[in-house]
Design a protein around this motif. Structure first.
Motif, mmCIF file in Angstrom:
data_model
loop_
_atom_site.group_PDB
_atom_site.id
_atom_site.type_symbol
_atom_site.label_atom_id
_atom_site.label_comp_id
_atom_site.label_asym_id
_atom_site.label_seq_id
_atom_site.Cartn_x
_atom_site.Cartn_y
_atom_site.Cartn_z
ATOM 1 N N MET A 1 0.375 31.114 25.471
ATOM 2 C CA MET A 1 -0.015 30.205 24.305
ATOM 3 C C MET A 1 0.717 28.793 24.790
ATOM 4 O O MET A 1 2.077 28.912 25.090
ATOM 5 C CB MET A 1 0.666 30.830 23.110
ATOM 6 C CG MET A 1 0.523 29.881 22.047
ATOM 7 S SD MET A 1 1.545 30.057 20.671
ATOM 8 C CE MET A 1 3.168 29.772 21.327
ATOM 9 N N LYS A 6 -1.754 24.192 19.820
ATOM 10 C CA LYS A 6 -1.483 24.218 18.335
ATOM 11 C C LYS A 6 -2.325 25.465 17.714
ATOM 12 O O LYS A 6 -3.267 25.597 16.975
ATOM 13 C CB LYS A 6 -2.023 23.199 17.607
ATOM 14 C CG LYS A 6 -1.082 21.848 17.973
ATOM 15 C CD LYS A 6 -1.142 20.789 17.119
ATOM 16 C CE LYS A 6 -0.255 19.697 17.568
ATOM 17 N NZ LYS A 6 -0.231 18.342 16.792
ATOM 18 N N PRO A 7 -1.857 26.934 18.032
ATOM 19 C CA PRO A 7 -2.573 28.026 17.399
ATOM 20 C C PRO A 7 -2.608 28.028 16.004
ATOM 21 O O PRO A 7 -1.397 27.606 15.271
ATOM 22 C CB PRO A 7 -1.722 28.980 17.927
ATOM 23 C CG PRO A 7 -0.297 28.586 18.357
ATOM 24 C CD PRO A 7 -0.591 27.079 18.587
ATOM 25 N N TRP A 9 -2.365 30.345 12.372
ATOM 26 C CA TRP A 9 -1.309 31.459 12.425
ATOM 27 C C TRP A 9 -1.860 32.859 12.824
ATOM 28 O O TRP A 9 -0.992 33.722 13.375
ATOM 29 C CB TRP A 9 -0.623 31.611 10.871
ATOM 30 C CG TRP A 9 -1.654 32.034 9.899
ATOM 31 C CD1 TRP A 9 -2.530 31.216 9.110
ATOM 32 C CD2 TRP A 9 -1.694 33.450 9.516
ATOM 33 N NE1 TRP A 9 -3.304 31.926 8.474
ATOM 34 C CE2 TRP A 9 -2.935 33.331 8.328
ATOM 35 C CE3 TRP A 9 -1.352 34.749 9.698
ATOM 36 C CZ2 TRP A 9 -3.456 34.563 7.987
ATOM 37 C CZ3 TRP A 9 -2.003 35.857 9.082
ATOM 38 C CH2 TRP A 9 -2.778 35.675 8.296
ATOM 39 N N LEU A 12 -1.007 33.141 16.724
ATOM 40 C CA LEU A 12 0.280 33.069 17.097
ATOM 41 C C LEU A 12 0.738 34.350 17.704
ATOM 42 O O LEU A 12 0.381 35.323 16.586
ATOM 43 C CB LEU A 12 1.052 32.592 15.963
ATOM 44 C CG LEU A 12 2.516 31.859 16.266
ATOM 45 C CD1 LEU A 12 2.440 30.721 17.367
ATOM 46 C CD2 LEU A 12 3.402 31.483 15.213
ATOM 47 N N ASP B 215 5.512 22.207 15.046
ATOM 48 C CA ASP B 215 4.077 22.434 15.276
ATOM 49 C C ASP B 215 3.996 24.084 15.269
ATOM 50 O O ASP B 215 2.903 24.687 15.168
ATOM 51 C CB ASP B 215 3.695 22.176 16.606
ATOM 52 C CG ASP B 215 2.940 20.639 16.493
ATOM 53 O OD1 ASP B 215 2.810 20.180 15.310
ATOM 54 O OD2 ASP B 215 2.847 19.998 17.742
ATOM 55 N N ILE B 216 5.337 24.678 14.984
ATOM 56 C CA ILE B 216 4.778 26.354 15.247
ATOM 57 C C ILE B 216 5.554 26.989 13.983
ATOM 58 O O ILE B 216 5.019 27.960 13.496
ATOM 59 C CB ILE B 216 5.679 26.850 16.658
ATOM 60 C CG1 ILE B 216 4.870 26.340 17.792
ATOM 61 C CG2 ILE B 216 5.767 28.310 16.572
ATOM 62 C CD1 ILE B 216 3.341 26.926 17.907
ATOM 63 N N THR B 218 5.830 26.709 10.821
ATOM 64 C CA THR B 218 5.101 27.030 9.463
ATOM 65 C C THR B 218 4.149 28.109 9.908
ATOM 66 O O THR B 218 3.818 29.051 8.674
ATOM 67 C CB THR B 218 4.072 25.627 9.281
ATOM 68 O OG1 THR B 218 5.067 24.736 9.004
ATOM 69 C CG2 THR B 218 3.367 25.807 7.966
ATOM 70 N N GLU B 219 3.334 28.122 11.041
ATOM 71 C CA GLU B 219 2.619 29.128 11.044
ATOM 72 C C GLU B 219 3.142 30.408 11.490
ATOM 73 O O GLU B 219 2.669 31.534 11.027
ATOM 74 C CB GLU B 219 1.570 29.085 12.574
ATOM 75 C CG GLU B 219 0.501 28.206 12.202
ATOM 76 C CD GLU B 219 0.959 26.663 12.041
ATOM 77 O OE1 GLU B 219 1.864 26.269 12.320
ATOM 78 O OE2 GLU B 219 0.156 25.895 11.230
ATOM 79 N N ALA B 220 4.432 30.531 11.998
ATOM 80 C CA ALA B 220 5.252 31.731 11.946
ATOM 81 C C ALA B 220 5.586 32.231 10.676
ATOM 82 O O ALA B 220 5.583 33.441 10.577
ATOM 83 C CB ALA B 220 6.513 31.561 12.950
ATOM 84 N N LYS B 222 4.096 31.976 8.024
ATOM 85 C CA LYS B 222 2.827 32.164 7.385
ATOM 86 C C LYS B 222 2.397 33.943 7.841
ATOM 87 O O LYS B 222 2.318 34.703 7.103
ATOM 88 C CB LYS B 222 1.638 31.330 7.498
ATOM 89 C CG LYS B 222 0.246 32.029 6.887
ATOM 90 C CD LYS B 222 0.232 32.140 5.663
ATOM 91 C CE LYS B 222 -1.178 32.731 5.098
ATOM 92 N NZ LYS B 222 -0.993 33.186 3.769
ATOM 93 N N GLN B 223 2.750 33.808 9.133
ATOM 94 C CA GLN B 223 2.269 35.172 9.692
ATOM 95 C C GLN B 223 3.154 36.284 9.110
ATOM 96 O O GLN B 223 2.957 37.456 9.100
ATOM 97 C CB GLN B 223 2.511 34.967 11.210
ATOM 98 C CG GLN B 223 2.019 36.321 12.127
ATOM 99 C CD GLN B 223 2.629 36.154 13.531
ATOM 100 O OE1 GLN B 223 3.676 35.911 13.872
ATOM 101 N NE2 GLN B 223 1.645 35.959 14.507
#
Lengths: 97, 392
Positions: A1, A6-7, A9, A12, B215-216, B218-220, B222-223
């Motif tokens: 990655m 910009k993956p 969620w 990721l 960039d990462i 927020t997604e982490a 949510k996951q």
């Protein structure tokens, strides 16, 4: 990655782990610098002090045994120029090259 | 076959950890949890358990080593209480965000100060939002069973989250109770070998816990939240399989005589069993009362709670901790917020009791139901914070 991808969620890797080794090589930090070290090989004694002190491991040995910075990763901190016992490293403004 | 035996609850939990074949135990002694790790240390020393017991200099390190062991691919166990959990706090958050299925036995004890070694729920409420699956055990049997089930839940690849099993300090930890203990042969194979998708392996290098740039990050998060919210179906599955195999039933929300109750007293932990006695007494007087427990604290069982109390007129929430200057009880706030979206919902009032080991007597529970009936009659809420059993 890759960060640039910009993956989402769902894409990721688990816990944002980095599951491929050595991906930091893709992250070129060379554009952080304003000053770059320039080695005068006519004065260089090939002692490798720059190579040892460089916090980014940006110095690489060439075929003739001289140590030269890789500007893709050199951040321009200037430690090499200060530590060089032969005083053969000059910090030069990139634009003034 | 399993045998029913009188055993100190702490030792039953240690027995469950042994039967779960934990590979690393990383813990620091603290009252009232000490007997658990003391027994595990003895098991390792005597050769009854093939595991590394890491003696550490603090709880911060205990949790750090447990997380490290888990990342290295080992089944890790720790136990603590109160100040110990508070000292672990930083790594408690990391354990869940790194998705390490560590299991922690938490002997609930009040937080200082003044210094108290006795039971309430202030320690667990302090880590309410830390991302751990969090389950209350109300007696020795449950503490034993849930410690085994905890690994089944935690290590499931649909989950991969740490689990803490809470049980009241002293009230349970130091009590000798009848517990149905499995024979080793009977429980062998209940837990499949721990096989994480990634582990610290020089052949396949992985970076755990790297920087999460904007960039990462927020997604982490949510996951992570998705994982714990979805885990409720796995938890229910593990509960159902356990019941099918061993006959003991666990539910995210427990209830007693609640179906037709006007007033329900809702609590957590060992007090729930005593509320049942109060319910029996008041039912004899003809009062339509019931009791309920939020056993599964995280992920919060919204739907199960709504079903369990839907028909009541009033829910009296008993908190064993204070949210100072706030809700005023952490459980009260959760219940109100869970029921708020319902069109037809019971009134919700809150009381606090049993802080720092103060006993809650049957009359106290009756008083709590009385608050419920008063509210039903007058619409008057008890003031914040109403502490039942307070000298004033």
């Amino acid at each position: 990655m890759k960060l640039s991808e910009k993956p989402k969620w769902q894409e990721l890797p688990l816990a944002a782990s980095i599951v491929e080794p050595a991906t930091s090589l893709e992250y070129k930090t060379g554009d952080w610098k304003t000053l770059k070290p320039v080695v005068d090989t006519t004065k260089c004694i090939r002692c490798a002090t720059c190579y040892i002190f460089c916090p980014e491991a940006a110095y690489e040995e060439n075929e003739e045994g001289y140590f030269l910075p890789n500007y893709d990763y050199c951040k321009g901190c200037g430690i090499c120029a200060v530590e060089c016992p032969a005083m053969c490293i000059q910090m030069v403004e990139e634009e003034a090259e | 076959m399993a045998h029913r035996t009188g055993i100190e609850v702490s030792l039953a939990i240690a027995e469950a950890a042994r039967q779960a074949e934990v590979e690393v135990i990383s813990a620091y002694p603290i009252t009232p949890q000490t007997h658990i790790v003391e027994r595990l240390a003895k098991m390792v020393a005597d050769g009854d358990l093939e595991a590394d017991f890491i003696t550490v200099e603090s709880e911060h390190t205990a949790m750090s080593a447990a997380v490290g062991a888990s990342l290295a691919g080992a089944r890790a166990f720790t136990a603590t209480s109160s100040q110990g959990l508070a000292l672990m706090d930083e790594i408690v958050y990391l354990a869940s965000s790194l998705r390490t299925p560590v299991v922690m036995a938490l002997a609930n004890r009040s937080l200082s100060g003044p210094i108290s070694i006795w039971n309430d729920h202030s320690d667990i409420m302090n880590v309410r939002d830390a991302g751990w699956i969090s389950i209350f055990a109300n007696n020795g049997q449950e503490a034993y069973d849930l410690t085994l089930m905890a690994y089944k839940i935690a290590e499931d690849h649909r989950v991969l989250l740490p689990v803490m099993i809470s049980f009241d300090g002293f009230i349970l930890t130091h009590m000798i109770e009848p517990v149905c203990v499995f024979d080793d042969e009977e429980i062998k194979g209940y837990l499949p070998p721990f096989n994480p998708p990634y582990k610290a392996d020089p052949e396949h290098p992985v970076t755990f816990g790297p920087v999460g740039v904007p960039d990462i990050y927020t997604e982490a998060k949510k996951q992570q939240d998705f994982a714990i919210r979805s885990s409720i179906s796995v938890i229910k599955e593990v509960f159902a399989d356990f019941e099918k195999e061993f006959g003991r039933k666990y539910k995210p929300v427990e209830s007693y005589m609640a179906e037709d109750a006007d007033v329900i007293l809702l609590s957590q932990g060992s007090v729930y069993e005593t509320t049942e006695i109060a319910v029996d007494r008041l039912r004899k007087e003809g009062k339509k009362v019931g009791s309920a427990e939020v056993r599964l604290w995280r992920p919060f069982p919204f739907e199960d709670l709504r079903k369990a109390v839907a028909n009541a007129k009033v829910v009296v929430v008993l908190d064993r901790a204070i949210s100072f200057g706030g809700q005023p009880g952490p459980l009260l706030g959760e219940i109100r917020s869970a029921l708020y979206p319902l069109e037809k919902k019971p009134g919700v009032i809150g009381v606090t009791a049993g802080l720092g080991g103060r006993d809650i007597m049957i009359q106290d529970y009756e008083k709590m139901f009385e608050y419920g009936y008063n509210y039903l009659k007058t619409g008057k809420e008890p003031e914040a914070v109403t502490i039942v059993g307070l000298r004033e």
